[in-house]
Structures are given as C-alpha cells and as structure tokens.
Design a protein around this motif. Structure first.
Motif, PDB file in Angstrom:
ATOM      1  N   ILE A  87     -23.952 -10.008   5.420  1.00  0.00           N
ATOM      2  CA  ILE A  87     -24.517  -9.745   6.691  1.00  0.00           C
ATOM      3  C   ILE A  87     -26.015  -9.818   6.605  1.00  0.00           C
ATOM      4  O   ILE A  87     -26.516  -9.635   5.385  1.00  0.00           O
ATOM      5  N   CYS A  88     -26.771  -9.738   7.594  1.00  0.00           N
ATOM      6  CA  CYS A  88     -28.302  -9.684   7.564  1.00  0.00           C
ATOM      7  C   CYS A  88     -28.693  -8.389   7.298  1.00  0.00           C
ATOM      8  O   CYS A  88     -27.969  -7.461   7.691  1.00  0.00           O
ATOM      9  N   ARG A  98     -24.892  -7.658   2.042  1.00  0.00           N
ATOM     10  CA  ARG A  98     -25.928  -8.202   2.840  1.00  0.00           C
ATOM     11  C   ARG A  98     -26.968  -8.931   2.119  1.00  0.00           C
ATOM     12  O   ARG A  98     -27.237  -8.725   0.856  1.00  0.00           O
ATOM     13  N   CYS A 102     -27.806 -15.159   5.160  1.00  0.00           N
ATOM     14  CA  CYS A 102     -26.713 -14.718   5.871  1.00  0.00           C
ATOM     15  C   CYS A 102     -26.234 -15.745   7.077  1.00  0.00           C
ATOM     16  O   CYS A 102     -25.450 -15.176   8.010  1.00  0.00           O
ATOM     17  N   HIS A 125     -22.949 -11.263  18.321  1.00  0.00           N
ATOM     18  CA  HIS A 125     -22.602  -9.873  18.148  1.00  0.00           C
ATOM     19  C   HIS A 125     -23.571  -8.969  18.759  1.00  0.00           C
ATOM     20  O   HIS A 125     -25.005  -9.376  18.956  1.00  0.00           O
ATOM     21  N   THR A 133     -23.194  -7.102  13.349  1.00  0.00           N
ATOM     22  CA  THR A 133     -22.420  -8.081  12.476  1.00  0.00           C
ATOM     23  C   THR A 133     -21.030  -8.523  13.274  1.00  0.00           C
ATOM     24  O   THR A 133     -20.430  -7.561  13.958  1.00  0.00           O
ATOM     25  N   THR A 135     -18.574  -9.217  11.355  1.00  0.00           N
ATOM     26  CA  THR A 135     -17.719  -8.497  10.345  1.00  0.00           C
ATOM     27  C   THR A 135     -16.832  -7.311  10.901  1.00  0.00           C
ATOM     28  O   THR A 135     -15.496  -7.125  10.226  1.00  0.00           O
ATOM     29  N   THR A 154     -17.186 -16.923  15.390  1.00  0.00           N
ATOM     30  CA  THR A 154     -17.898 -15.538  15.409  1.00  0.00           C
ATOM     31  C   THR A 154     -19.218 -16.032  14.587  1.00  0.00           C
ATOM     32  O   THR A 154     -18.965 -16.658  13.561  1.00  0.00           O
ATOM     33  N   ASN A 156     -22.885 -14.937  12.496  1.00  0.00           N
ATOM     34  CA  ASN A 156     -23.995 -13.987  11.971  1.00  0.00           C
ATOM     35  C   ASN A 156     -25.333 -14.759  11.977  1.00  0.00           C
ATOM     36  O   ASN A 156     -25.381 -16.086  11.755  1.00  0.00           O
ATOM     37  N   HIS A 157     -26.436 -13.980  12.068  1.00  0.00           N
ATOM     38  CA  HIS A 157     -27.675 -14.689  11.985  1.00  0.00           C
ATOM     39  C   HIS A 157     -28.657 -13.808  11.628  1.00  0.00           C
ATOM     40  O   HIS A 157     -28.452 -12.449  11.338  1.00  0.00           O
TER      41      HIS A 157
END
Length: 524
Positions: A87-88, A98, A102, A125, A133, A135, A154, A156-157
């Motif tokens: 994740i970021c 993280r 990501c 999200h 996230t 997740t 889904t 993430n960014h």
C-alpha cells in the motif's frame, strides 16, 4: 472530506484494517491455484476461492517520485497474482507492507472468459487523500463477484505527499504534481479498459464507486478530461468534491511541508533523495490554512484539472454519466467518538462552543443550537451536536452536487443510509457503515453491521441497487419500492434500512437551515 476527518477516521474505526502479516497470509490461505487468464498486459495466475477467481496485486503502473506513472505490461509473460501489492506509505497503525511502488489492482470474477462481458464495478478507497487501502477486508470483492453478475476491481494508488504534493509552481520538472494520485486512477481505468475483457468484464460497462475520499476522487475525475470515457456510471458514498484545492493554497501547504523537512523551495534535489520514512514523518506539518495536519488533495492546476468539479455548476463532462450519491445518517459519529472529550459532558451550556469548530462553516453556533431546540424540543445536546455537525459539515457537498446535476437535467439518484451499528448502537449509521453492506462483507473484520437477518436484508437492498445501477445506469430493482431520479421539486431519496423506503426531502429543515451560509469545501 477534510484532512482532519481523514486522520480521526482511523481512531473512529480502529481495528478495521487487519494486521499486515495476517492479511497477507489470508490472501493466499485456503486457496487453490486458478487457471491462467491471458490478457494484453500479461498471463495472470490467480487463486480460486469458493467458486470465485481472485487476482491480487496486479501491477498497472510504475512511477518515479513526484512524476506521472507509466503503464506496465508484460505480454505473454506469466505473472503471479496471488497476493496484494504494498500500500502507499502513510500515517496508519497497521503493519501492512507499504512502498512508493504501490500501483496495484485486484480482481474478483466468477467467470474469467472474454465472452462473459459482465458489468465491472471498480472501487476506490477512502481515507481522504492521505490514508487508506483496498486491502481492508471490508472491501474484498469475493461476495459481490460470487453473485456471478459483476466483475469487481479494487485499486490502490499514491496518496498524501506522494500523490498530491503540488510542486509545479516551484519546479517545472514536476508539472503533473498535485494530481498524481488522480492520474494513477486514470491509468488504472485505462488498464481496465484494455484488459478486463479477459477476466470476463465488459470494458464498455464500468462503474466507479468509492467511499469518502474515494467518492471525492470520483467527483474530481468527472471534471478531468483525461478520465473522459473511461467509466460509464459513478457512485459516491459519503464523498464529495465540490471545489478542488486552489493552486495558491496548495503552494502554501507545499511550503509548510518543505519547511518541516528542512528543504528549500529553490533546491528540491534533497526531496528526491530523501528516504520514504522522512516524507511520511513530515505529514504532520501544520496546515497553514486549516490547521491540523497538512491537507493534500486535487489541485486546480490548469493542466489536468482546469475547473472545479461542481462549481459554479456540475462540470458538463460528467452530465451524461448516471450518478448515485449517498450519505449516512450519522456521519460524524465516526469522527467524533461518544467517548471523546468533545462529546463527553455535553450540555446546553457548552454544546454551542463544541459545535462551532466542528461545523467547518462560518455560522453563529448559538443560533444553530437555538433553532435545533425549537424544532426538536425532545432532543438531547448530544443529538443536536451529531445532527448539526453531520448536516452542516459532511452532508452539504452531496446536496450541492445532487442539486447541480438536477438543475442540468443529468441522471442522478440519492440515498441515505439509516441502518446503524449493531455492535455499538451509540454510533448509529456512522461514516463507512455502508461499505460492508455494499460489498456484502458483513462478517469481515471491522464491520459493525452484524450478520443477523436485518443486516442481510439491508445489505441485499443496497447491494442489488448498486449492481442494477452498474448494469443499466438505474438503481431500481424488484426488491425495492420505485426509486425516482432526484429532482428539486420532490428531492426523492432512498432511505436504506431494515425496511428501505423512499422519502421526499428527508432532513429538509436542516438543508434549508445550513443553506443560509456558503459552503466551502475543506482544503480549498
């Protein structure tokens, strides 16, 4: 959603995100190997879990720090897609892996073959623009996909400074900064357009939906020419973006952040070489406009975003996209805990003072309290506190967006979630309560819906509406009374609860009360 709301949201829903180690282990546990899906971007090997094919951690882009990402494709190469990507980096309590690297998405599908052509639901999200996230177990797509009628994606960014630090006015090398997180989402949607057919999805029937900051990111994309044509429906869940951050305020925030790092604005070289952890630590720099932690969000940079999403009206680009706009009845019960000092000991002598900073608008708090007491004479100070802060602060943006679309004749539907927490009834229908109801993840860690018949009924009603909306651009289905388009004459609103129903202009008195003063989007 403001930066302060983003930070306090973690405390309000503590425990929602599973520990990183457990989550990553669970992503592959009890899963059998799935067949290979051959897509233009690669040959992806996922897992098969309870009849659903899951593909986790698919890379859709790669980026250098503070620069726009580029697409990643490995045609003909076998790619493992069995674990979530990192994740970021952010200020959060979980121990999930993280990394600045990501840009990963996840797919759940019951029928991964090109001929299936199922509608696609792509989730973005929340967590404002600084945290969050997909997740989170509440946002896993297995239950939605198991229905067999949609493919769930889904994404993430990049977030906070990595995705929204506005450097363009200080250094021309970073002309895209300030909106990098938005451009990541555009890149993910392009990946979906080019690859989702191989997973059984229809690239011409894509709905983006997002909660809180996710909804705000969607509202922003509806005003971004780069996103035009990449999605065909939009649903925002307690997330609005009426106006973007102005470039001067965004620059002031950048300067405050650089000062916290000890970096001069005339030499940004150290910023590029600095360890990730230092950039995260500096996120507690004081915001020069709002106070509290520095705010990050999309910027009116006149390159990627050349006008505000919903000011002075709804951006013409988004008018043809059917839109679903929702909020929960008790939004601020998530940010302002019943056990917090702001709420403990509330009485008629102190409620005005405590409401004042939480309304986020310039209105006389004593007058607000007096009006509430006259209109709701049986209410307690706590009830007034939560209703006023919800209606004056968290709901206003949605009302404005729905009104502007109605004025333009654009297709739109509005909902209000009244189904409240079953594990802590004091929280009511708090911010994020609709996430497990839409995903059907009632038993996921962090969900407060319970799994009893009432929760299943409420979940079925809202979930069926989202699926119908994805498929046809209209949320009506056989399990609900007729849900009219939102218009200014009746303001018909679907109230989701154990018995869902349509109400005309629910909380109309509060809407008119707070319409007396201008709304200012937090962070702008």
């Amino acid at each position: 959603m403001s930066a302060a709301e983003g930070w306090t949201r973690r405390g309000a829903i503590a425990g929602v995100t599973a520990s990183g180690a457990a989550l990553w282990a669970a992503s592959a546990a009890n899963a059998a190997p799935a067949g290979i899906v051959r897509a233009p971007a690669g040959d992806f090997v996922g897992t098969r879990e309870g009849g659903v094919h899951a593909f986790r951690g698919i890379r859709y882009g790669r980026a250098e720090r503070f620069r726009a990402a580029v697409p990643v494709a490995q045609p003909g190469t076998r790619v493992a897609a069995q674990r979530f990507g990192p994740i970021c980096p952010q200020k959060s309590e979980s121990d999930e892996p993280r990394s600045e690297d990501c840009l990963f998405l996840n797919i759940w599908t019951a029928e991964p073959r090109a001929a299936a052509k199922k509608p696609v639901m792509l989730y973005i999200h929340g967590g404002a623009y600084s945290n969050g996230t997909v997740t989170d177990p509440q946002t896993h797509g297995h239950h939605l996909a198991a229905r067999g009628d949609v493919v769930v994606v889904t994404v993430n960014h990049r977030l906070n400074a990595f995705g929204y630090l506005y450097l363009a006015r200080l250094d021309p090398r970073f002309a895209d900064s300030g909106n990098l997180g938005q451009l990541d989402l555009v890149l993910a949607l392009q990946w979906v357009r080019d690859n989702i057919a191989a997973f059984g999805g229809d690239p011409n029937c894509v709905m983006v939906f997002g909660q809180s900051g996710g909804g705000a990111k969607i509202a922003t994309m509806m005003a971004m020419p780069a996103a035009k044509g990449l999605f065909h429906r939009a649903a925002t869940m307690s997330g609005q973006q009426v106006t973007a951050s102005g470039p001067l305020n965004a620059t002031a925030r950048t300067r405050a952040y650089l000062r916290r790092l000890g970096v001069t604005e005339t030499d940004l070289g150290p910023l590029l070489a600095m360890p990730t952890e230092r950039l995260v630590d500096a996120l507690d720099a004081t915001d020069p406009v709002l106070g509290g932690g520095v705010y990050f969000g999309p910027v009116l940079d006149m390159k990627w975003l050349t006008r505000h999403p919903f000011w002075p009206d709804a951006h013409p680009q988004g008018l043809a996209v059917p839109m679903l706009l929702g909020n929960t009845h008790d939004e601020t019960r998530a940010f302002l805990s019943p056990d917090s000092p702001k709420v403990r000991g509330l009485n008629w002598d102190n409620v005005a003072d405590r409401i004042a900073p939480e309304l986020r608008i310039d209105i006389l708090p004593e007058w607000v309290v007096t009006q509430y007491r006259e209109h709701f004479p049986d209410w307690t100070p706590t009830q007034v506190f939560y209703d006023a802060t919800t209606c004056g602060r968290s709901w206003r943006g949605q009302v404005i967006e729905a009104e502007e679309r109605a004025r333009a004749g654009a297709p739109g539907w509005v909902y209000q979630l009244d189904f409240g927490s079953r594990t802590d009834p004091r929280r009511g229908a708090f911010h994020t309560m609709d996430i497990p109801l839409v995903f059907g993840t009632l038993d996921a860690q962090g969900s407060q819906t319970g799994t009893a018949a009432d929760a299943r009924t409420a979940s079925a009603a809202i979930q069926e509406s989202f699926v119908a909306f994805t498929r046809a651009g209209d949320p009506n289905h056989a399990g609900l009374p007729h849900w009219p388009r939102y218009d200014l004459a009746t303001r018909g609103t679907m109230v989701f609860d154990t018995r869902s129903r349509v109400e005309n202009d629910p909380r109309g008195w509060q809407r008119e009360l707070f319409a007396r003063v201008p709304y200012i989007q937090p962070g702008t």
